[in-house]
Design a protein around this motif. Structure first.
Motif, PDB file in Angstrom:
ATOM      1  N   PRO A  48       0.814  -1.231   0.000  1.00 52.48           N
ATOM      2  CA  PRO A  48       0.000   0.000   0.000  1.00 52.48           C
ATOM      3  C   PRO A  48       0.844   1.277   0.000  1.00 52.48           C
ATOM      4  CG  PRO A  48      -0.833  -1.553   1.616  1.00 52.48           C
ATOM      5  CD  PRO A  48       0.457  -2.104   1.106  1.00 52.48           C
ATOM      6  N   ILE A  49       1.984   1.242   0.675  1.00 50.20           N
ATOM      7  CA  ILE A  49       2.871   2.405   0.682  1.00 50.20           C
ATOM      8  C   ILE A  49       3.429   2.649  -0.713  1.00 50.20           C
ATOM      9  CG2 ILE A  49       5.033   3.313   1.623  1.00 50.20           C
ATOM     10  CD1 ILE A  49       4.378   1.609   4.165  1.00 50.20           C
ATOM     11  N   LEU A  50       3.872   1.575  -1.384  1.00 51.79           N
ATOM     12  CA  LEU A  50       4.395   1.720  -2.745  1.00 51.79           C
ATOM     13  C   LEU A  50       3.325   2.189  -3.723  1.00 51.79           C
ATOM     14  CD1 LEU A  50       6.751  -1.365  -3.170  1.00 51.79           C
ATOM     15  CD2 LEU A  50       7.384   1.035  -3.021  1.00 51.79           C
ATOM     16  N   VAL A  51       2.102   1.708  -3.551  1.00 47.59           N
ATOM     17  CA  VAL A  51       1.013   2.125  -4.448  1.00 47.59           C
ATOM     18  C   VAL A  51       0.768   3.626  -4.307  1.00 47.59           C
ATOM     19  CG1 VAL A  51      -1.464   1.912  -4.860  1.00 47.59           C
ATOM     20  CG2 VAL A  51      -0.075  -0.132  -4.613  1.00 47.59           C
ATOM     21  N   VAL A  52       0.771   4.124  -3.087  1.00 48.92           N
ATOM     22  CA  VAL A  52       0.546   5.561  -2.880  1.00 48.92           C
ATOM     23  C   VAL A  52       1.716   6.371  -3.427  1.00 48.92           C
ATOM     24  CG1 VAL A  52       0.331   7.347  -1.108  1.00 48.92           C
ATOM     25  CG2 VAL A  52      -1.009   5.259  -0.929  1.00 48.92           C
ATOM     26  N   LEU A  53       2.942   5.923  -3.170  1.00 49.66           N
ATOM     27  CA  LEU A  53       4.118   6.670  -3.630  1.00 49.66           C
ATOM     28  C   LEU A  53       4.247   6.693  -5.149  1.00 49.66           C
ATOM     29  CD1 LEU A  53       6.811   5.604  -1.006  1.00 49.66           C
ATOM     30  CD2 LEU A  53       5.640   7.807  -1.194  1.00 49.66           C
ATOM     31  N   THR A  54       3.780   5.651  -5.814  1.00 45.14           N
ATOM     32  CA  THR A  54       3.914   5.574  -7.270  1.00 45.14           C
ATOM     33  C   THR A  54       2.605   5.886  -7.994  1.00 45.14           C
ATOM     34  OG1 THR A  54       3.453   3.201  -7.275  1.00 45.14           O
ATOM     35  CG2 THR A  54       5.770   3.878  -7.112  1.00 45.14           C
ATOM     36  N   LEU A  55       1.690   6.521  -7.306  1.00 49.61           N
ATOM     37  CA  LEU A  55       0.385   6.817  -7.904  1.00 49.61           C
ATOM     38  C   LEU A  55       0.472   7.606  -9.215  1.00 49.61           C
ATOM     39  CD1 LEU A  55      -2.600   6.293  -7.465  1.00 49.61           C
ATOM     40  CD2 LEU A  55      -2.723   8.432  -6.198  1.00 49.61           C
ATOM     41  N   PRO A  56       1.326   8.639  -9.320  1.00 50.32           N
ATOM     42  CA  PRO A  56       1.405   9.344 -10.613  1.00 50.32           C
ATOM     43  C   PRO A  56       1.841   8.427 -11.773  1.00 50.32           C
ATOM     44  CG  PRO A  56       2.430  10.655  -8.899  1.00 50.32           C
ATOM     45  CD  PRO A  56       2.125   9.319  -8.291  1.00 50.32           C
ATOM     46  N   VAL A  57       2.818   7.560 -11.519  1.00 48.05           N
ATOM     47  CA  VAL A  57       3.278   6.633 -12.561  1.00 48.05           C
ATOM     48  C   VAL A  57       2.169   5.640 -12.898  1.00 48.05           C
ATOM     49  CG1 VAL A  57       4.984   4.866 -13.135  1.00 48.05           C
ATOM     50  CG2 VAL A  57       5.666   6.877 -11.831  1.00 48.05           C
ATOM     51  N   THR A  58       1.447   5.193 -11.884  1.00 44.88           N
ATOM     52  CA  THR A  58       0.355   4.243 -12.104  1.00 44.88           C
ATOM     53  C   THR A  58      -0.750   4.881 -12.937  1.00 44.88           C
ATOM     54  OG1 THR A  58       0.865   3.189  -9.993  1.00 44.88           O
ATOM     55  CG2 THR A  58      -1.285   2.724 -10.938  1.00 44.88           C
ATOM     56  N   ILE A  59      -1.036   6.135 -12.683  1.00 41.12           N
ATOM     57  CA  ILE A  59      -2.071   6.828 -13.467  1.00 41.12           C
ATOM     58  C   ILE A  59      -1.620   6.993 -14.916  1.00 41.12           C
ATOM     59  CG2 ILE A  59      -3.261   9.041 -13.762  1.00 41.12           C
ATOM     60  CD1 ILE A  59      -3.344   9.203 -10.672  1.00 41.12           C
ATOM     61  N   VAL A  60      -0.372   7.389 -15.119  1.00 40.84           N
ATOM     62  CA  VAL A  60       0.140   7.590 -16.478  1.00 40.84           C
ATOM     63  C   VAL A  60       0.139   6.277 -17.262  1.00 40.84           C
ATOM     64  CG1 VAL A  60       2.224   8.167 -17.797  1.00 40.84           C
ATOM     65  CG2 VAL A  60       1.491   9.635 -15.926  1.00 40.84           C
ATOM     66  N   THR A  61       0.443   5.174 -16.591  1.00 41.33           N
ATOM     67  CA  THR A  61       0.498   3.877 -17.277  1.00 41.33           C
ATOM     68  C   THR A  61      -0.839   3.144 -17.242  1.00 41.33           C
ATOM     69  OG1 THR A  61       1.238   2.728 -15.288  1.00 41.33           O
ATOM     70  CG2 THR A  61       2.942   3.579 -16.780  1.00 41.33           C
ATOM     71  N   VAL A  62      -1.880   3.822 -16.824  1.00 37.70           N
ATOM     72  CA  VAL A  62      -3.238   3.275 -16.768  1.00 37.70           C
ATOM     73  C   VAL A  62      -3.274   1.988 -15.918  1.00 37.70           C
ATOM     74  CG1 VAL A  62      -5.319   2.844 -18.124  1.00 37.70           C
ATOM     75  CG2 VAL A  62      -3.477   4.159 -19.127  1.00 37.70           C
ATOM     76  N   GLY A  63      -2.557   2.010 -14.809  1.00 38.40           N
ATOM     77  CA  GLY A  63      -2.593   0.899 -13.873  1.00 38.40           C
ATOM     78  C   GLY A  63      -1.604  -0.211 -14.136  1.00 38.40           C
ATOM     79  N   LEU A  64      -0.908  -0.180 -15.250  1.00 41.01           N
ATOM     80  CA  LEU A  64       0.026  -1.261 -15.575  1.00 41.01           C
ATOM     81  C   LEU A  64       1.231  -1.300 -14.649  1.00 41.01           C
ATOM     82  CD1 LEU A  64      -0.017  -1.203 -19.474  1.00 41.01           C
ATOM     83  CD2 LEU A  64      -1.142  -2.814 -17.936  1.00 41.01           C
ATOM     84  N   PHE A  65       1.545  -0.179 -14.009  1.00 41.75           N
ATOM     85  CA  PHE A  65       2.685  -0.158 -13.093  1.00 41.75           C
ATOM     86  C   PHE A  65       2.419  -1.018 -11.862  1.00 41.75           C
ATOM     87  CE2 PHE A  65       5.718   1.702 -10.046  1.00 41.75           C
ATOM     88  CZ  PHE A  65       6.867   1.590 -10.811  1.00 41.75           C
ATOM     89  N   LEU A  66       1.167  -1.322 -11.577  1.00 41.51           N
ATOM     90  CA  LEU A  66       0.845  -2.211 -10.454  1.00 41.51           C
ATOM     91  C   LEU A  66       1.431  -3.604 -10.666  1.00 41.51           C
ATOM     92  CD1 LEU A  66      -2.827  -1.145  -9.722  1.00 41.51           C
ATOM     93  CD2 LEU A  66      -0.775  -0.563  -8.426  1.00 41.51           C
ATOM     94  N   PHE A  67       1.580  -4.027 -11.920  1.00 43.88           N
ATOM     95  CA  PHE A  67       2.237  -5.304 -12.203  1.00 43.88           C
ATOM     96  C   PHE A  67       3.695  -5.262 -11.753  1.00 43.88           C
ATOM     97  CE2 PHE A  67      -1.073  -5.606 -15.635  1.00 43.88           C
ATOM     98  CZ  PHE A  67      -1.762  -6.670 -15.073  1.00 43.88           C
ATOM     99  N   VAL A  68       4.339  -4.121 -11.948  1.00 43.92           N
ATOM    100  CA  VAL A  68       5.730  -3.958 -11.518  1.00 43.92           C
ATOM    101  C   VAL A  68       5.818  -4.015 -10.000  1.00 43.92           C
ATOM    102  CG1 VAL A  68       7.693  -2.363 -11.514  1.00 43.92           C
ATOM    103  CG2 VAL A  68       6.320  -2.641 -13.589  1.00 43.92           C
ATOM    104  N   ILE A  69       4.881  -3.379  -9.308  1.00 42.09           N
ATOM    105  CA  ILE A  69       4.868  -3.418  -7.844  1.00 42.09           C
ATOM    106  C   ILE A  69       4.668  -4.851  -7.352  1.00 42.09           C
ATOM    107  CG2 ILE A  69       3.595  -2.678  -5.785  1.00 42.09           C
ATOM    108  CD1 ILE A  69       3.112  -0.015  -7.214  1.00 42.09           C
ATOM    109  N   ASN A  70       3.762  -5.595  -7.979  1.00 41.41           N
ATOM    110  CA  ASN A  70       3.565  -6.998  -7.608  1.00 41.41           C
ATOM    111  C   ASN A  70       4.842  -7.807  -7.814  1.00 41.41           C
ATOM    112  OD1 ASN A  70       0.907  -6.649  -6.857  1.00 41.41           O
ATOM    113  ND2 ASN A  70       0.075  -7.333  -8.799  1.00 41.41           N
ATOM    114  N   ALA A  71       5.524  -7.554  -8.913  1.00 40.61           N
ATOM    115  CA  ALA A  71       6.780  -8.264  -9.182  1.00 40.61           C
ATOM    116  C   ALA A  71       7.830  -7.913  -8.131  1.00 40.61           C
ATOM    117  CB  ALA A  71       7.283  -7.932 -10.583  1.00 40.61           C
ATOM    118  N   TRP A  72       7.888  -6.649  -7.728  1.00 37.81           N
ATOM    119  CA  TRP A  72       8.825  -6.252  -6.672  1.00 37.81           C
ATOM    120  C   TRP A  72       8.536  -6.991  -5.370  1.00 37.81           C
ATOM    121  CZ3 TRP A  72       8.605  -0.290  -7.601  1.00 37.81           C
ATOM    122  CH2 TRP A  72       9.558   0.069  -8.551  1.00 37.81           C
ATOM    123  N   MET A  73       7.282  -7.128  -5.023  1.00 38.79           N
ATOM    124  CA  MET A  73       6.906  -7.836  -3.796  1.00 38.79           C
ATOM    125  C   MET A  73       7.315  -9.313  -3.880  1.00 38.79           C
ATOM    126  SD  MET A  73       5.576  -5.590  -1.798  1.00 38.79           S
ATOM    127  CE  MET A  73       6.832  -4.552  -2.514  1.00 38.79           C
TER     128      MET A  73
END
Length: 118
Positions: A48-73
Motif C-alpha cells: 500500500p505504501i508503494l502504491v501511494v508513492l507511485t500513484l502518478p506513474v500508475t495513473i500515467v500507465t493506466v494501472g500497468l505499473f501495479l504489475f511492476v509493484i507486484n513483481a517487486w513484492m
C-alpha cells in the motif's frame, strides 16, 4: 480457520507457479509456506505504501505499473527467504507474480463460495 486454509492454498499456488514456470524455484512445502507468509506480509504492509508513492506513474500507465509493484513484492520475498524460494531475475518475478495472482484470484473465488455468509 479461513486464514489458515488461505495460507496453505497460497503455498500450494506457489508450488504450482514453480511447477509451471522454471524462473521460480520452491524447494519444499515448508519453503512455500514461508514464502506465502512473507508475500502476504509484504502485500499487507509494504505494497500500500508503494502504491501511494507511485500513484502518478500508475495513473500515467493506466494501472500497468501495479504489475511492476507486484513483481517487486514477489522478488523481495525471494530475497528475504534465500535458498528455499528463489526467483531468477525481474522478468521471472513479473511472470511468476502474474501466475501467482491468477491462482490467488481462483483461491479467493473458491473460498468466497465455500465460506459464504448464509
Amino acid at each position: 480457520m479461513r486464514i489458515l486454509l488461505k495460507w496453505i492454498l497460497h503455498a500450494v499456488a506457489l508450488l504450482c507457479v514453480a511447477y509451471l514456470y522454471s524462473g521460480v524455484e520452491v524447494h519444499s512445502f515448508g519453503a512455500a509456506l514461508g514464502a506465502a507468509f512473507v508475500i502476504g506480509l509484504l502485500n499487507t504492509i509494504v505494497r500500500p505504501i508503494l502504491v501511494v508513492l507511485t500513484l502518478p506513474v500508475t495513473i500515467v500507465t493506466v494501472g500497468l505499473f501495479l504489475f511492476v509493484i507486484n513483481a517487486w513484492m514477489f522478488w523481495a520475498a525471494a530475497s528475504v527467504l534465500g535458498d528455499g524460494f528463489q526467483v531468477h531475475g525481474f522478468g521471472a518475478a513479473l511472470l511468476g507474480s502474474l501466475i501467482y495472482s491468477v491462482l490467488g484470484m481462483l483461491i479467493e473465488s473458491a473460498l468466497g463460495g465455500l465460506f459464504a455468509q448464509k
